[in-house]
Design a protein around this motif. Structure first.
Motif, PDB file in Angstrom:
ATOM      1  N   UNK A  34      -0.016 -42.437  -1.840  1.00 30.18           N
ATOM      2  CA  UNK A  34      -1.299 -42.121  -1.233  1.00 30.18           C
ATOM      3  C   UNK A  34      -1.149 -41.239  -0.018  1.00 30.18           C
ATOM      4  N   UNK A  35      -2.231 -41.145   0.722  1.00 33.58           N
ATOM      5  CA  UNK A  35      -2.185 -40.331   1.934  1.00 33.58           C
ATOM      6  C   UNK A  35      -3.185 -40.827   2.949  1.00 33.58           C
ATOM      7  N   UNK A  36      -2.919 -40.422   4.164  1.00 33.73           N
ATOM      8  CA  UNK A  36      -3.853 -40.601   5.265  1.00 33.73           C
ATOM      9  C   UNK A  36      -3.967 -39.228   5.889  1.00 33.73           C
ATOM     10  N   UNK A  37      -4.895 -39.010   6.779  1.00 34.46           N
ATOM     11  CA  UNK A  37      -5.064 -37.653   7.309  1.00 34.46           C
ATOM     12  C   UNK A  37      -3.745 -37.056   7.809  1.00 34.46           C
ATOM     13  N   UNK A  40       1.341 -37.618   3.733  1.00 38.11           N
ATOM     14  CA  UNK A  40       1.542 -38.197   2.399  1.00 38.11           C
ATOM     15  C   UNK A  40       2.460 -39.395   2.563  1.00 38.11           C
ATOM     16  N   UNK A  41       2.163 -40.467   1.847  1.00 41.57           N
ATOM     17  CA  UNK A  41       2.957 -41.690   1.953  1.00 41.57           C
ATOM     18  C   UNK A  41       3.291 -42.191   0.553  1.00 41.57           C
ATOM     19  N   UNK A  52      10.511 -45.775   1.756  1.00 39.55           N
ATOM     20  CA  UNK A  52       9.286 -45.158   2.273  1.00 39.55           C
ATOM     21  C   UNK A  52       9.521 -43.675   2.572  1.00 39.55           C
ATOM     22  N   UNK A  53       8.725 -42.836   1.936  1.00 36.78           N
ATOM     23  CA  UNK A  53       8.703 -41.410   2.250  1.00 36.78           C
ATOM     24  C   UNK A  53       7.403 -41.140   2.988  1.00 36.78           C
ATOM     25  N   UNK A  54       7.509 -40.471   4.126  1.00 34.19           N
ATOM     26  CA  UNK A  54       6.338 -40.045   4.895  1.00 34.19           C
ATOM     27  C   UNK A  54       6.488 -38.536   5.087  1.00 34.19           C
ATOM     28  N   UNK A  55       5.582 -37.787   4.481  1.00 29.29           N
ATOM     29  CA  UNK A  55       5.686 -36.334   4.498  1.00 29.29           C
ATOM     30  C   UNK A  55       4.451 -35.749   5.175  1.00 29.29           C
ATOM     31  N   UNK A  56       4.645 -34.973   6.230  1.00 31.25           N
ATOM     32  CA  UNK A  56       3.494 -34.335   6.871  1.00 31.25           C
ATOM     33  C   UNK A  56       2.783 -33.401   5.897  1.00 31.25           C
ATOM     34  N   UNK A  57       1.467 -33.431   5.936  1.00 30.78           N
ATOM     35  CA  UNK A  57       0.665 -32.498   5.146  1.00 30.78           C
ATOM     36  C   UNK A  57       0.070 -31.469   6.093  1.00 30.78           C
ATOM     37  N   UNK A  58      -0.133 -30.262   5.608  1.00 31.76           N
ATOM     38  CA  UNK A  58      -0.652 -29.223   6.504  1.00 31.76           C
ATOM     39  C   UNK A  58      -2.081 -29.530   6.961  1.00 31.76           C
TER      40      UNK A  58
END
Length: 158
Positions: A34-37, A40-41, A52-58
């Protein structure tokens, strides 16, 4: 974005679904894609490990200016198109990254723990990467590096 996902037309929803399917195929009975503002999680459990992968989204705002003509403000639909393309590329890259790690494990290039080490969640809730990377940076900053190879068995000659 100079990547294998550059220019992808694959919708974000499909990449998310493919990540979920990939995780399920590798035994992750508990998983979240999923994602939060702005983030991406992907969290899953395999082999008794939580990953756990936490990827910044533009940020959409980062596409207001045209990089080829920075003095020009893009129209709203151009901003949306550029931002959505960047998000598609990021999600596709995350899928390819996770898939490559599983290929590495299946091919016995490395163990599951080695492949996913930085993303394994510790009992504190932090990942191994969040705990280790500051220590690595400090070691490089101070020059106090551990030996490249661990010491051999006791009594072994060097």
């Amino acid at each position: 974005m100079g990547s294998h996902a550059a220019g992808t037309k694959v919708p974000v929803t499909r990449s998310k679904m493919e990540i979920d399917t990939l995780l399920g195929a590798h035994g992750a009975l508990r998983r979240i894609v999923g994602e939060e503002p702005g983030l991406a999680v992907v969290v899953f459990e395999v082999k008794g490990r939580r990953v756990c992968f936490r990827m910044p989204l533009p940020a959409r705002e980062s596409f207001l200016k045209d990089p080829r003509r920075p003095w020009k403000t893009r129209k709203n639909d151009e901003v949306t198109r550029a931002w959505e393309q960047a998000c598609r590329e990021k999600w596709r890259c995350l899928l390819l990254t996770i898939k490559a790690k599983f290929v590495s494990v299946e091919s016995q290039v490395e163990t599951f723990e080695e492949a996913f080490l930085a993303h394994i969640v510790t009992p504190t809730g932090q990942t191994v990467g969040q705990l280790a990377l500051p220590a690595v940076a400090e070691a490089y900053r101070t020059g106090a590096m551990p030996p490249l190879l661990p010491p051999g068995p006791a009594g072994a000659s060097r």
